[in-house]
Design a protein around this motif. Structure first.
Motif, PDB file in Angstrom:
ATOM      1  N   PRO A 237     -60.152  26.304  56.127  1.00 18.68           N
ATOM      2  CA  PRO A 237     -60.021  25.909  57.504  1.00 18.68           C
ATOM      3  C   PRO A 237     -59.931  24.409  57.256  1.00 18.68           C
ATOM      4  CG  PRO A 237     -61.998  27.029  57.813  1.00 18.68           C
ATOM      5  CD  PRO A 237     -61.605  27.101  56.309  1.00 18.68           C
ATOM      6  N   PRO A 238     -58.997  23.608  57.952  1.00 17.40           N
ATOM      7  CA  PRO A 238     -58.685  22.196  57.740  1.00 17.40           C
ATOM      8  C   PRO A 238     -60.068  21.410  57.285  1.00 17.40           C
ATOM      9  CG  PRO A 238     -57.577  22.912  59.581  1.00 17.40           C
ATOM     10  CD  PRO A 238     -58.487  23.987  59.439  1.00 17.40           C
ATOM     11  N   GLU A 239     -61.239  21.566  58.155  1.00 18.81           N
ATOM     12  CA  GLU A 239     -62.367  20.733  58.093  1.00 18.81           C
ATOM     13  C   GLU A 239     -62.977  20.846  56.412  1.00 18.81           C
ATOM     14  OE1 GLU A 239     -63.841  24.093  60.725  1.00 18.81           O
ATOM     15  OE2 GLU A 239     -62.209  22.874  60.240  1.00 18.81           O
ATOM     16  N   PHE A 240     -62.419  21.810  55.730  1.00 24.59           N
ATOM     17  CA  PHE A 240     -63.152  22.261  54.361  1.00 24.59           C
ATOM     18  C   PHE A 240     -61.825  21.923  53.227  1.00 24.59           C
ATOM     19  CE2 PHE A 240     -65.773  25.065  56.869  1.00 24.59           C
ATOM     20  CZ  PHE A 240     -67.021  24.491  56.293  1.00 24.59           C
ATOM     21  N   ASP A 241     -60.727  21.395  53.619  1.00 22.89           N
ATOM     22  CA  ASP A 241     -59.775  21.049  52.674  1.00 22.89           C
ATOM     23  C   ASP A 241     -59.696  19.949  52.100  1.00 22.89           C
ATOM     24  OD1 ASP A 241     -56.937  20.636  54.746  1.00 22.89           O
ATOM     25  OD2 ASP A 241     -58.732  19.368  54.621  1.00 22.89           O
ATOM     26  N   ARG A 242     -60.749  19.154  52.163  1.00 25.59           N
ATOM     27  CA  ARG A 242     -60.791  17.815  51.307  1.00 25.59           C
ATOM     28  C   ARG A 242     -62.281  17.462  51.431  1.00 25.59           C
ATOM     29  NH1 ARG A 242     -60.837  13.821  55.389  1.00 25.59           N
ATOM     30  NH2 ARG A 242     -60.208  14.541  57.178  1.00 25.59           N
TER      31      ARG A 242
ATOM     32  N   LYS B 274     -78.768  28.368  60.317  1.00 21.93           N
ATOM     33  CA  LYS B 274     -77.807  29.680  59.801  1.00 21.93           C
ATOM     34  C   LYS B 274     -78.244  30.049  58.479  1.00 21.93           C
ATOM     35  CE  LYS B 274     -74.072  27.152  62.152  1.00 21.93           C
ATOM     36  NZ  LYS B 274     -72.608  26.704  62.268  1.00 21.93           N
ATOM     37  N   VAL B 275     -78.265  31.275  58.077  1.00 17.26           N
ATOM     38  CA  VAL B 275     -78.571  31.911  56.910  1.00 17.26           C
ATOM     39  C   VAL B 275     -77.512  32.804  56.442  1.00 17.26           C
ATOM     40  CG1 VAL B 275     -81.027  31.599  57.378  1.00 17.26           C
ATOM     41  CG2 VAL B 275     -80.011  33.662  58.104  1.00 17.26           C
ATOM     42  N   PHE B 276     -77.428  32.888  55.190  1.00 13.67           N
ATOM     43  CA  PHE B 276     -76.545  33.842  54.570  1.00 13.67           C
ATOM     44  C   PHE B 276     -76.950  34.470  53.300  1.00 13.67           C
ATOM     45  CE2 PHE B 276     -74.607  29.958  56.635  1.00 13.67           C
ATOM     46  CZ  PHE B 276     -73.663  30.355  57.271  1.00 13.67           C
ATOM     47  N   GLY B 277     -76.325  35.438  52.756  1.00 16.93           N
ATOM     48  CA  GLY B 277     -76.805  36.175  51.634  1.00 16.93           C
ATOM     49  C   GLY B 277     -77.407  37.598  51.835  1.00 16.93           C
TER      50      GLY B 277
ATOM     51  N   LYS C 126     -70.670  21.971  55.833  1.00 18.10           N
ATOM     52  CA  LYS C 126     -70.546  20.819  56.206  1.00 18.10           C
ATOM     53  C   LYS C 126     -71.677  20.244  56.903  1.00 18.10           C
ATOM     54  CE  LYS C 126     -66.915  18.922  55.888  1.00 18.10           C
ATOM     55  NZ  LYS C 126     -66.156  18.158  54.570  1.00 18.10           N
ATOM     56  N   PRO C 127     -72.486  19.582  56.132  1.00 12.16           N
ATOM     57  CA  PRO C 127     -73.919  18.953  56.797  1.00 12.16           C
ATOM     58  C   PRO C 127     -73.758  18.083  58.049  1.00 12.16           C
ATOM     59  CG  PRO C 127     -73.620  18.054  54.791  1.00 12.16           C
ATOM     60  CD  PRO C 127     -72.513  18.924  54.909  1.00 12.16           C
TER      61      PRO C 127
ATOM     62  N   ARG D  23     -70.504  23.136  60.386  1.00 14.91           N
ATOM     63  CA  ARG D  23     -69.621  23.981  60.321  1.00 14.91           C
ATOM     64  C   ARG D  23     -69.744  24.883  58.976  1.00 14.91           C
ATOM     65  NH1 ARG D  23     -65.798  25.520  63.792  1.00 14.91           N
ATOM     66  NH2 ARG D  23     -64.609  26.120  61.909  1.00 14.91           N
ATOM     67  N   ALA D  24     -69.730  26.150  58.938  1.00 16.11           N
ATOM     68  CA  ALA D  24     -69.969  26.702  57.865  1.00 16.11           C
ATOM     69  C   ALA D  24     -68.859  27.867  57.584  1.00 16.11           C
ATOM     70  CB  ALA D  24     -71.333  27.911  57.976  1.00 16.11           C
ATOM     71  N   PHE D  25     -68.341  28.053  56.337  1.00 12.48           N
ATOM     72  CA  PHE D  25     -67.365  28.943  56.026  1.00 12.48           C
ATOM     73  C   PHE D  25     -67.784  30.063  55.025  1.00 12.48           C
ATOM     74  CE2 PHE D  25     -63.847  30.069  53.251  1.00 12.48           C
ATOM     75  CZ  PHE D  25     -62.971  30.676  53.843  1.00 12.48           C
ATOM     76  N   VAL D  26     -67.531  31.244  55.221  1.00  8.52           N
ATOM     77  CA  VAL D  26     -68.231  32.356  54.238  1.00  8.52           C
ATOM     78  C   VAL D  26     -66.831  32.938  53.918  1.00  8.52           C
ATOM     79  CG1 VAL D  26     -69.585  34.213  53.974  1.00  8.52           C
ATOM     80  CG2 VAL D  26     -70.510  32.559  55.413  1.00  8.52           C
ATOM     81  N   LYS D  27     -66.734  33.235  52.376  1.00  8.59           N
ATOM     82  CA  LYS D  27     -65.768  34.350  51.790  1.00  8.59           C
ATOM     83  C   LYS D  27     -66.323  35.097  51.090  1.00  8.59           C
ATOM     84  CE  LYS D  27     -62.108  34.476  48.562  1.00  8.59           C
ATOM     85  NZ  LYS D  27     -60.621  34.577  49.119  1.00  8.59           N
ATOM     86  N   ARG D  28     -66.068  36.400  51.331  1.00  8.69           N
ATOM     87  CA  ARG D  28     -66.898  37.864  50.594  1.00  8.69           C
ATOM     88  C   ARG D  28     -66.010  37.893  49.364  1.00  8.69           C
ATOM     89  NH1 ARG D  28     -67.902  41.615  55.708  1.00  8.69           N
ATOM     90  NH2 ARG D  28     -69.493  40.421  56.631  1.00  8.69           N
ATOM     91  N   LEU D  29     -66.728  37.783  48.375  1.00 10.62           N
ATOM     92  CA  LEU D  29     -65.945  37.727  47.108  1.00 10.62           C
ATOM     93  C   LEU D  29     -65.714  39.237  46.498  1.00 10.62           C
ATOM     94  CD1 LEU D  29     -68.343  34.963  45.221  1.00 10.62           C
ATOM     95  CD2 LEU D  29     -66.272  34.886  46.298  1.00 10.62           C
TER      96      LEU D  29
END
Length: 196
Positions: A8-13, A104-107, A153-154, A158-164
């Motif tokens: 997403p745009p907020e993660f591209d730089r 938010k939690v992940f994994g 993004k602290p 915003r959080a972004f998750v990609k399944r590998l």
């Protein structure tokens, strides 16, 4: 690796700091993104919504001791330490008010049959820990049979998750097995900062 085009745009730089097992980082930098790859491990992303201060940890609960005085075992004490450390750092850097925290939690994926579903134990632990401390989850992406890359993004929360892909799962599973059998693995020698 997540390509810049798929974000997403907020993660591209901006600057990306990799969060390895045992790490806990907190910042209010608008251009900073925390990144980690999780198999059975858990990462919590905690943010003070008022102060725009946030952080990420990364922990693996490898085994339970069965100790009667600690229902989670020695490894869960490590998870409890990781959670307490992150929450306390965000509170200290932010407003100091628990009511302002967004979590938010992940994994917790089951990617290695040899590890007796450490992921499920980690999920149970993190949910019970947060409930016992009086926190509600804003969102989660837990479980499954896959690894994840998580970007956070602290400043904005915003959080972004990609399944590998499954080919990446095998490499992550091998690293987790080393940690489970020998204790914490050394951090990679490569720089822990990437530029998109």
């Amino acid at each position: 690796m997540v390509s810049a085009k798929s974000l997403p745009p907020e993660f591209d730089r901006g600057v990306v700091t990799t969060v390895h097992q045992g790490d806990c980082y907190v910042s209010d930098d608008r251009d900073l993104t925390y990144s980690t790859v999780l198999g059975s491990c858990i990462s919590a992303c905690v943010r003070d919504r008022v102060a725009n201060v946030g952080g990420m940890n990364h922990f693996l609960l490898a085994e339970q001791s069965g100790s009667a005085r600690d229902r989670y075992g020695a490894s869960a004490r490590y998870g409890a330490f990781a959670m307490e450390q992150l929450i306390n750092k965000v509170l200290t850097g932010g407003t100091g008010k628990k009511a302002n925290l967004e979590i938010k939690v992940f994994g917790g994926g089951k990617i290695n049959a040899s590890l007796d579903d450490v992921g499920a134990k980690n999920i149970e632990f993190v949910r019970e820990f947060l409930t016992a401390e009086g926190y509600a989850l804003a969102s989660e992406d837990l479980g499954g049979t896959f690894a994840r890359r998580v970007l956070f993004k602290p400043h904005s929360g915003r959080a972004f998750v990609k399944r590998l892909e499954s080919s990446e799962n095998a490499s992550i599973a091998r690293r987790e097995l080393v940690v489970a059998r020998r204790g914490p693995a050394p951090k990679p020698a490569a720089d822990d900062i990437e530029l998109f």
